[in-house]
Design a protein around this motif. Structure first.
Motif, PDB file in Angstrom:
ATOM      1  N   ILE A  67       0.808  -1.469   0.041  1.00 25.79           N
ATOM      2  CA  ILE A  67      -0.080  -0.118   0.291  1.00 25.79           C
ATOM      3  C   ILE A  67       0.977   1.368  -0.163  1.00 25.79           C
ATOM      4  CG2 ILE A  67      -1.616   1.522   1.241  1.00 25.79           C
ATOM      5  CD1 ILE A  67      -2.845  -1.238   2.167  1.00 25.79           C
ATOM      6  N   MET A  68       0.587   2.257  -0.631  1.00 24.32           N
ATOM      7  CA  MET A  68       1.657   3.588  -1.128  1.00 24.32           C
ATOM      8  C   MET A  68       0.957   4.130   0.052  1.00 24.32           C
ATOM      9  SD  MET A  68       4.191   2.038  -2.436  1.00 24.32           S
ATOM     10  CE  MET A  68       4.513   3.406  -2.843  1.00 24.32           C
ATOM     11  N   THR A  69       1.513   5.838  -0.458  1.00 22.60           N
ATOM     12  CA  THR A  69       0.726   6.881   0.229  1.00 22.60           C
ATOM     13  C   THR A  69       0.013   7.540  -0.722  1.00 22.60           C
ATOM     14  OG1 THR A  69       3.042   7.859   0.343  1.00 22.60           O
ATOM     15  CG2 THR A  69       2.390   6.806   2.183  1.00 22.60           C
ATOM     16  N   GLN A  70       0.140   7.078  -1.980  1.00 21.58           N
ATOM     17  CA  GLN A  70      -0.672   8.056  -3.242  1.00 21.58           C
ATOM     18  C   GLN A  70      -1.028   6.691  -3.769  1.00 21.58           C
ATOM     19  OE1 GLN A  70       1.020  11.235  -5.121  1.00 21.58           O
ATOM     20  NE2 GLN A  70       1.781  12.126  -3.094  1.00 21.58           N
ATOM     21  N   ALA A  71      -2.260   6.644  -4.118  1.00 24.31           N
ATOM     22  CA  ALA A  71      -2.234   6.641  -5.934  1.00 24.31           C
ATOM     23  C   ALA A  71      -0.961   6.265  -6.871  1.00 24.31           C
ATOM     24  CB  ALA A  71      -3.065   7.065  -6.491  1.00 24.31           C
ATOM     25  N   VAL A  72      -1.018   4.975  -7.499  1.00 24.80           N
ATOM     26  CA  VAL A  72       0.725   4.780  -8.666  1.00 24.80           C
ATOM     27  C   VAL A  72      -0.180   4.706  -9.909  1.00 24.80           C
ATOM     28  CG1 VAL A  72       1.181   2.990  -8.752  1.00 24.80           C
ATOM     29  CG2 VAL A  72       0.266   3.251  -6.565  1.00 24.80           C
ATOM     30  N   ASP A  73       1.231   5.500 -10.487  1.00 33.43           N
ATOM     31  CA  ASP A  73       0.364   5.230 -12.150  1.00 33.43           C
ATOM     32  C   ASP A  73       0.792   3.907 -12.752  1.00 33.43           C
ATOM     33  OD1 ASP A  73       0.719   5.231 -15.037  1.00 33.43           O
ATOM     34  OD2 ASP A  73       2.158   7.228 -15.369  1.00 33.43           O
ATOM     35  N   THR A  74      -0.110   2.940 -12.619  1.00 30.78           N
ATOM     36  CA  THR A  74       0.145   2.157 -13.374  1.00 30.78           C
ATOM     37  C   THR A  74       0.779   1.648 -14.035  1.00 30.78           C
ATOM     38  OG1 THR A  74      -1.354   1.816 -15.306  1.00 30.78           O
ATOM     39  CG2 THR A  74      -1.893   1.654 -12.826  1.00 30.78           C
ATOM     40  N   THR A  75       1.332   2.706 -15.649  1.00 27.14           N
ATOM     41  CA  THR A  75       1.953   2.675 -16.157  1.00 27.14           C
ATOM     42  C   THR A  75       3.744   2.627 -16.208  1.00 27.14           C
ATOM     43  OG1 THR A  75       2.589   4.672 -16.570  1.00 27.14           O
ATOM     44  CG2 THR A  75       0.891   3.854 -17.683  1.00 27.14           C
ATOM     45  N   THR A  76       4.018   2.889 -14.894  1.00 30.80           N
ATOM     46  CA  THR A  76       5.166   2.571 -13.484  1.00 30.80           C
ATOM     47  C   THR A  76       5.725   1.143 -12.867  1.00 30.80           C
ATOM     48  OG1 THR A  76       5.350   3.868 -11.799  1.00 30.80           O
ATOM     49  CG2 THR A  76       4.854   5.147 -14.299  1.00 30.80           C
ATOM     50  N   ILE A 121       9.062   4.087 -10.172  1.00 34.44           N
ATOM     51  CA  ILE A 121       7.647   3.846  -9.669  1.00 34.44           C
ATOM     52  C   ILE A 121       7.040   5.240  -9.841  1.00 34.44           C
ATOM     53  CG2 ILE A 121       5.697   3.092  -8.578  1.00 34.44           C
ATOM     54  CD1 ILE A 121       7.305   0.598  -8.097  1.00 34.44           C
ATOM     55  N   GLN A 122       5.995   5.551 -10.191  1.00 35.87           N
ATOM     56  CA  GLN A 122       5.612   7.338  -9.850  1.00 35.87           C
ATOM     57  C   GLN A 122       4.241   7.178  -9.448  1.00 35.87           C
ATOM     58  OE1 GLN A 122       5.685   9.466 -13.706  1.00 35.87           O
ATOM     59  NE2 GLN A 122       6.455  11.271 -12.565  1.00 35.87           N
ATOM     60  N   SER A 123       3.305   8.427  -8.487  1.00 37.04           N
ATOM     61  CA  SER A 123       2.279   8.599  -8.561  1.00 37.04           C
ATOM     62  C   SER A 123       1.490   8.671  -9.299  1.00 37.04           C
ATOM     63  CB  SER A 123       2.251   9.032  -7.266  1.00 37.04           C
ATOM     64  OG  SER A 123       2.561  10.155  -7.209  1.00 37.04           O
ATOM     65  N   ILE A 124       0.723   9.140  -9.672  1.00 32.42           N
ATOM     66  CA  ILE A 124      -0.946   9.576 -10.479  1.00 32.42           C
ATOM     67  C   ILE A 124      -0.504  11.088 -10.290  1.00 32.42           C
ATOM     68  CG2 ILE A 124      -2.353   7.908 -10.639  1.00 32.42           C
ATOM     69  CD1 ILE A 124      -3.983   9.500  -9.019  1.00 32.42           C
ATOM     70  N   PHE A 125       0.102  11.341  -9.194  1.00 27.42           N
ATOM     71  CA  PHE A 125       0.534  13.251  -9.191  1.00 27.42           C
ATOM     72  C   PHE A 125       2.067  13.468  -9.580  1.00 27.42           C
ATOM     73  CE2 PHE A 125      -2.725  12.012  -5.945  1.00 27.42           C
ATOM     74  CZ  PHE A 125      -3.868  12.416  -6.368  1.00 27.42           C
ATOM     75  N   GLY A 126       2.792  12.679 -10.174  1.00 24.75           N
ATOM     76  CA  GLY A 126       3.669  13.268 -10.535  1.00 24.75           C
ATOM     77  C   GLY A 126       5.117  12.603  -9.541  1.00 24.75           C
ATOM     78  N   LEU A 127       5.123  12.042  -8.838  1.00 26.94           N
ATOM     79  CA  LEU A 127       6.150  11.702  -7.473  1.00 26.94           C
ATOM     80  C   LEU A 127       6.276  10.614  -7.665  1.00 26.94           C
ATOM     81  CD1 LEU A 127       4.373  13.688  -4.065  1.00 26.94           C
ATOM     82  CD2 LEU A 127       6.118  14.472  -5.680  1.00 26.94           C
ATOM     83  N   THR A 128       7.938  10.007  -7.920  1.00 27.18           N
ATOM     84  CA  THR A 128       8.702   8.799  -7.570  1.00 27.18           C
ATOM     85  C   THR A 128       8.704   8.814  -6.639  1.00 27.18           C
ATOM     86  OG1 THR A 128      10.805  10.399  -7.667  1.00 27.18           O
ATOM     87  CG2 THR A 128       9.514   9.272 -10.327  1.00 27.18           C
ATOM     88  N   LEU A 129       8.957   7.216  -6.476  1.00 26.97           N
ATOM     89  CA  LEU A 129       9.478   6.951  -4.976  1.00 26.97           C
ATOM     90  C   LEU A 129      11.129   7.600  -4.381  1.00 26.97           C
ATOM     91  CD1 LEU A 129       9.258   3.502  -5.243  1.00 26.97           C
ATOM     92  CD2 LEU A 129       7.951   4.722  -3.417  1.00 26.97           C
TER      93      LEU A 129
END
Length: 140
Positions: A67-76, A121-129
């Motif tokens: 479980i991540m802190t933000q929604a995940v960009d599935t393409t990444t 890996i990126q969130s849908i808000f454009g942030l990466t790990l």
């Protein structure tokens, strides 16, 4: 005098019609129009995992949930998760903030596995790990 009567009737009608107006009620529009996805954190990181980091006695065919802190960009996600030592092929998917992985066959008994999420890996808000992030568990 007829003019005065007309004026009184007009005033009386004006005040009586005001009392017939419906009382304004709070609008539900502000409650009904909510964002579908919200940013729950200013950083993007693993919030929790199952199995948890350091857990022992994990079943040989676990469902791995991250479980991540933000929604995940599935393409990444697809090419940015690894398992060491080599796990059987991991399949799964992403739903909002949850990454779910399942090994295609049983893991090896008494082995410590490390799941690594690549920094890309990126969130849908454009942030990466920002850095590779890992957690480990040991099977039965």
């Amino acid at each position: 005098m007829a003019m005065w009567k007309k004026f009184q009737i007009l005033i009386l009608f004006g005040f009586s019609s005001l009392t017939c107006l419906p009382k304004p009620e709070p609008s539900l529009l502000g409650v009904l129009v909510l964002p579908l996805v919200t940013q729950t954190s200013s950083n993007f990181a693993i919030e929790s995992s199952s199995p948890t980091n350091g857990e022992t006695g994990v079943a040989l065919s676990p469902t791995i949930t991250i479980i991540m802190t933000q929604a995940v960009d599935t393409t990444t996600v697809n090419t940015n998760i690894s398992c060491a030592p080599s796990c059987p092929s991991l399949s799964g998917g992403v739903s909002n903030r949850t990454i779910t992985l399942t090994p295609s066959s049983a893991l090896t008994t008494g082995t410590t596995y490390t799941i690594t999420l690549n920094q890309n890996i990126q969130s849908i808000f454009g942030l990466t790990l920002g850095t590779n992030t890992s957690f480990s568990f040991t099977t039965l």
